[in-house]
Motif scaffolding. Structure first.
Motif, PDB file in Angstrom:
ATOM      1  N   GLU A  99     -15.762  16.103  20.343  1.00 12.95           N
ATOM      2  CA  GLU A  99     -14.445  16.637  19.991  1.00 12.95           C
ATOM      3  C   GLU A  99     -14.182  16.508  18.491  1.00 12.95           C
ATOM      4  O   GLU A  99     -13.622  17.425  17.876  1.00 12.95           O
ATOM      5  CB  GLU A  99     -13.364  15.918  20.797  1.00 12.95           C
ATOM      6  CG  GLU A  99     -13.413  16.242  22.284  1.00 12.95           C
ATOM      7  CD  GLU A  99     -12.355  15.474  23.073  1.00 12.95           C
ATOM      8  OE1 GLU A  99     -11.576  14.702  22.447  1.00 12.95           O
ATOM      9  OE2 GLU A  99     -12.299  15.640  24.311  1.00 12.95           O
ATOM     10  N   ASP A 100     -14.590  15.389  17.914  1.00 15.29           N
ATOM     11  CA  ASP A 100     -14.429  15.200  16.467  1.00 15.29           C
ATOM     12  C   ASP A 100     -15.268  16.231  15.703  1.00 15.29           C
ATOM     13  O   ASP A 100     -14.806  16.801  14.696  1.00 15.29           O
ATOM     14  CB  ASP A 100     -14.833  13.781  16.053  1.00 15.29           C
ATOM     15  CG  ASP A 100     -13.828  12.726  16.518  1.00 15.29           C
ATOM     16  OD1 ASP A 100     -12.697  13.118  16.875  1.00 15.29           O
ATOM     17  OD2 ASP A 100     -14.190  11.533  16.518  1.00 15.29           O
ATOM     18  N   GLN A 103     -13.477  19.543  15.768  1.00 13.30           N
ATOM     19  CA  GLN A 103     -12.316  19.571  14.869  1.00 13.30           C
ATOM     20  C   GLN A 103     -12.723  19.714  13.410  1.00 13.30           C
ATOM     21  O   GLN A 103     -12.064  20.408  12.630  1.00 13.30           O
ATOM     22  CB  GLN A 103     -11.494  18.286  15.045  1.00 13.30           C
ATOM     23  CG  GLN A 103     -10.805  18.156  16.404  1.00 13.30           C
ATOM     24  CD  GLN A 103      -9.606  19.092  16.542  1.00 13.30           C
ATOM     25  OE1 GLN A 103      -8.569  18.881  15.937  1.00 13.30           O
ATOM     26  NE2 GLN A 103      -9.779  20.131  17.324  1.00 13.30           N
ATOM     27  N   ARG A 104     -13.829  19.073  13.031  1.00 11.81           N
ATOM     28  CA  ARG A 104     -14.284  19.105  11.635  1.00 11.81           C
ATOM     29  C   ARG A 104     -15.018  20.399  11.296  1.00 11.81           C
ATOM     30  O   ARG A 104     -15.370  20.620  10.140  1.00 11.81           O
ATOM     31  CB  ARG A 104     -15.207  17.916  11.357  1.00 11.81           C
ATOM     32  CG  ARG A 104     -14.485  16.563  11.285  1.00 11.81           C
ATOM     33  CD  ARG A 104     -15.404  15.528  10.648  1.00 11.81           C
ATOM     34  NE  ARG A 104     -16.672  15.431  11.366  1.00 11.81           N
ATOM     35  CZ  ARG A 104     -16.896  14.592  12.373  1.00 11.81           C
ATOM     36  NH1 ARG A 104     -15.921  13.791  12.787  1.00 11.81           N
ATOM     37  NH2 ARG A 104     -18.068  14.553  12.965  1.00 11.81           N
ATOM     38  N   LEU A 125      -6.722  21.069  22.039  1.00 12.67           N
ATOM     39  CA  LEU A 125      -7.810  20.758  21.103  1.00 12.67           C
ATOM     40  C   LEU A 125      -8.394  22.044  20.512  1.00 12.67           C
ATOM     41  O   LEU A 125      -8.643  22.139  19.309  1.00 12.67           O
ATOM     42  CB  LEU A 125      -8.897  19.975  21.844  1.00 12.67           C
ATOM     43  CG  LEU A 125     -10.089  19.470  21.017  1.00 12.67           C
ATOM     44  CD1 LEU A 125      -9.650  18.366  20.069  1.00 12.67           C
ATOM     45  CD2 LEU A 125     -11.195  18.962  21.946  1.00 12.67           C
ATOM     46  N   ARG A 128      -6.334  23.710  17.790  1.00  9.72           N
ATOM     47  CA  ARG A 128      -6.374  23.051  16.476  1.00  9.72           C
ATOM     48  C   ARG A 128      -7.729  23.201  15.797  1.00  9.72           C
ATOM     49  O   ARG A 128      -7.898  22.776  14.655  1.00  9.72           O
ATOM     50  CB  ARG A 128      -6.056  21.559  16.635  1.00  9.72           C
ATOM     51  CG  ARG A 128      -4.649  21.275  17.171  1.00  9.72           C
ATOM     52  CD  ARG A 128      -4.316  19.794  17.082  1.00  9.72           C
ATOM     53  NE  ARG A 128      -5.227  18.961  17.847  1.00  9.72           N
ATOM     54  CZ  ARG A 128      -5.080  18.670  19.144  1.00  9.72           C
ATOM     55  NH1 ARG A 128      -4.063  19.194  19.827  1.00  9.72           N
ATOM     56  NH2 ARG A 128      -5.936  17.882  19.759  1.00  9.72           N
ATOM     57  N   ALA A 129      -8.710  23.763  16.505  1.00 15.45           N
ATOM     58  CA  ALA A 129     -10.071  23.849  15.972  1.00 15.45           C
ATOM     59  C   ALA A 129     -10.375  25.269  15.506  1.00 15.45           C
ATOM     60  O   ALA A 129      -9.769  26.231  15.979  1.00 15.45           O
ATOM     61  CB  ALA A 129     -11.076  23.422  17.040  1.00 15.45           C
TER      62      ALA A 129
END
Length: 600
Positions: A99-100, A103-104, A125, A128-129
């Motif tokens: 998940e990180d 996002q990055r 999630l 936001r990605a």
């Protein structure tokens, strides 16, 4: 398309696209939606994997099977693509890391099951990605008319609602017109471009024969044609899969059972063995196979008739994904029709659904009974016309002999009527053949005008007549009366003498039309071939991936012919991109060098 072509060549190791891959990829890169129908092994995955690498952000792939996700991710990582998955096999820490990464913006592709995708936390999630596109794989699962229906797919219309500006591509290998329309409606894909790449798999030889002793017929097929090949054997029941698998083990084959009743960890282990080991035969119910990415499955055998032509096409399509010759072999009988009708009548579907499924069952039986080219009939079912017979199915290779069955058919229909449309095939044959059995006398059927009028045909010939009359819609099987045969409206003309009917003459198929992969092309050195396979096997074991993830058989065969001696030559091989060249080139060149030295 310059970026896409460059990625095709440098990452995936292929020179050119197969039409209509280029159009599909361009549509998605430009932000458009697409519905893609492409046969198994036709290159569907590239249609979303390449746009994922061209467009900004991460492509989210909705996939129905954990094993498929893991294999796809393993293969992509081999190519240097930043791919991952989110499913129940990850512990909380691993899932958080994925998940990180999402996002990055550190992922190119993320595979996820529909059950997880539709959770509100996951949707938040994704909002936001940076998302490049959504790919809905095995899209026929969205259709209640399809054969692999998955209720969770019904919620995927939310992608269009929650992410209206992100392109979506829905992909499947199997969908008739009704299923296509269902996919479009349920996924809000009305504005999507439709790409139908054709359904023909010319490398697959279709063969369907009557069931006499299914186990022995299967054993003969395997021993004569696929003694050392990987394959799948489909059965209708869980019990039968286990029975056949253990029996094949006793015959010396590496066979494994697979069905939904097995423990999940056992199913996962068996599936992993099938993908990673060679010569494994998976004996399975339809619970196995969707999305299986193993290219060198040399045969798919059916010991029971599938419910629909779609299911048959999808299941047989798991053979020969690499384009090399493969067999689709099936045995069937009237008992299969009765069993499938029982399952259909016992289902909880609506009457409309049951009627539609009955039509599909009739179409499948019609494919079995056809006397002309099977491939033409199969393609016609999906709306694709072929002008000439294929030359690569049993009815083309061994044309069916027909006979004038008009009089026999009238006798058969008459005995159904005179016995009250309350009896199954065995009793009806006894009456026609003049049996003096207890049951015939119990019902006074020895008094009927049809008693003994059919002594000119034996039991098997009469069973063939009844089976073909059911297949052609003159008779139906009534499960409310335990498999009794009943007259259909269509039989009136035949009974009145207003039409004639030609029936196929059932014969035991010989193995003259068999097709094998046991001999390599003549220009390939067997010793080098085996040495390259061994190197591939050890590399695959070291990394915990299936051998074909390293290189397909076709690439190894190309190595045997080209015998590359340096990186430049090795890089020209099909399926060798920059990443695999750097990772494996020296290892395989070393095998070739050693072989040449030993040969003097």
């Amino acid at each position: 398309m310059n970026d896409a072509t460059q990625i095709l060549q440098t990452v995936f190791g292929y020179d050119t696209f197969r039409p209509p891959q280029d159009e599909i990829i361009d549509t998605v890169i430009q932000g458009g939606d697409a519905l893609v129908l492409m046969p198994t092994g036709g290159g569907k995955s590239l249609c979303y994997q390449i746009p994922a690498l061209v467009r900004d952000g991460c492509a989210v792939v909705i996939s129905p099977l954990i094993a498929l996700m893991q294999d796809q991710v393993s293969a992509l990582r081999q190519l240097g693509v930043r791919a991952s998955f989110l499913n129940s096999t990850l512990d909380p820490g691993q899932a958080m890391q994925v998940e990180d990464d999402l996002q990055r913006g550190d992922l190119d592709l993320l595979y996820i099951a529909p059950e997880r995708l539709t959770q509100e936390r996951m949707l938040g999630l994704l909002e936001r990605a940076p998302i490049a596109l959504f790919a809905i794989d095995e899209a026929h699962c969205v259709s209640q008319w399809g054969h692999d229906f998955r209720a969770d797919y019904l919620q995927l219309s939310l992608l269009h609602q929650r992410f209206p500006d992100i392109p979506r591509i829905a992909l499947t290998a199997t969908a008739d017109e009704r299923t296509r329309e269902e996919i479009i409606r349920r996924l809000d894909l009305e504005a999507a471009r439709r790409f139908i790449a054709g359904f023909d798999r010319p490398n697959i030889r279709y063969r369907i024969t009557l069931k006499h002793n299914a186990k022995q017929q299967l054993l003969r097929f395997l021993k004569e044609e696929h003694a050392h090949d990987a394959g799948i054997v489909y059965c209708l029941s869980r019990k039968k899969t286990e029975d056949v698998a253990f029996w094949l083990q006793e015959q010396g084959f590496k066979a494994l059972p697979y069905h939904a009743g097995l423990d999940a960890s056992m199913r996962a282990d068996y599936q992993a063995r099938f993908l990673r080991e060679e010569e494994i035969i998976m004996v399975a119910t339809v619970a196995f196979g969707m999305g299986i990415d193993k290219p060198d499955v040399r045969f798919v055998a059916h010991l029971d008739m599938p419910k629909t032509v779609e299911a048959y096409y999808q299941e047989t399509g798991r053979a020969g994904r690499d384009g090399a010759p493969a067999n689709a072999w099936m045995v069937y009988g009237l008992q299969d029709v009765i069993k499938l009708r029982q399952m259909l009548d016992g289902s909880e579907g609506s009457e409309e659904h049951k009627r539609a499924e009955q039509h599909r069952l009739n179409a499948m039986l019609g494919l079995c009974e056809i006397t002309s080219c099977r491939r033409q009939s199969l393609l016609s079912y999906f709306g694709e016309d072929r002008d000439t017979p294929c030359g690569n199915c049993d009815t083309c290779l061994e044309p069916v002999t027909t006979w004038d069955g008009t009089e026999a058919a009238r006798k058969a229909l008459s005995v159904v009527y005179r016995t009250g449309q309350r009896f199954g095939v065995n009793h009806l044959v006894d009456v026609l053949r003049g049996s003096e059995g207890e049951r015939v006398y119990q019902y006074d059927h020895h008094q009927l005008a049809t008693w003994g009028v059919g002594k000119d045909l034996d039991n098997n010939q009469w069973r063939s007549v009844f089976r073909q009359l059911v297949a052609r819609g003159y008779l139906r099987v009534d499960m409310d009366r335990f498999g009794a045969l009943c007259l259909e409206e269509r039989c009136r003309g035949l009974l009145r003498g207003e039409e004639v009917i030609h029936l196929r003459k059932d014969v035991t198929r010989k193995s003259a039309s068999r097709q094998t992969r046991s001999t390599l092309p003549a220009d390939i050195d067997v010793a080098l071939w085996e040495a390259l396979r061994e190197r591939r096997r050890t590399l695959a074991e070291d990394q915990g991936v299936p051998p074909y993830v390293i290189f397909h058989d076709s690439t190894l065969q190309e190595m045997c012919v080209a015998m590359p001696r340096n990186s430049t030559q090795f890089g020209r091989l099909t399926g060798v991109g920059e990443r695999k060249l750097g990772k494996y080139g020296d290892a395989f060149i070393d095998v070739i060098e050693r072989h040449l030295e030993a040969a003097g």
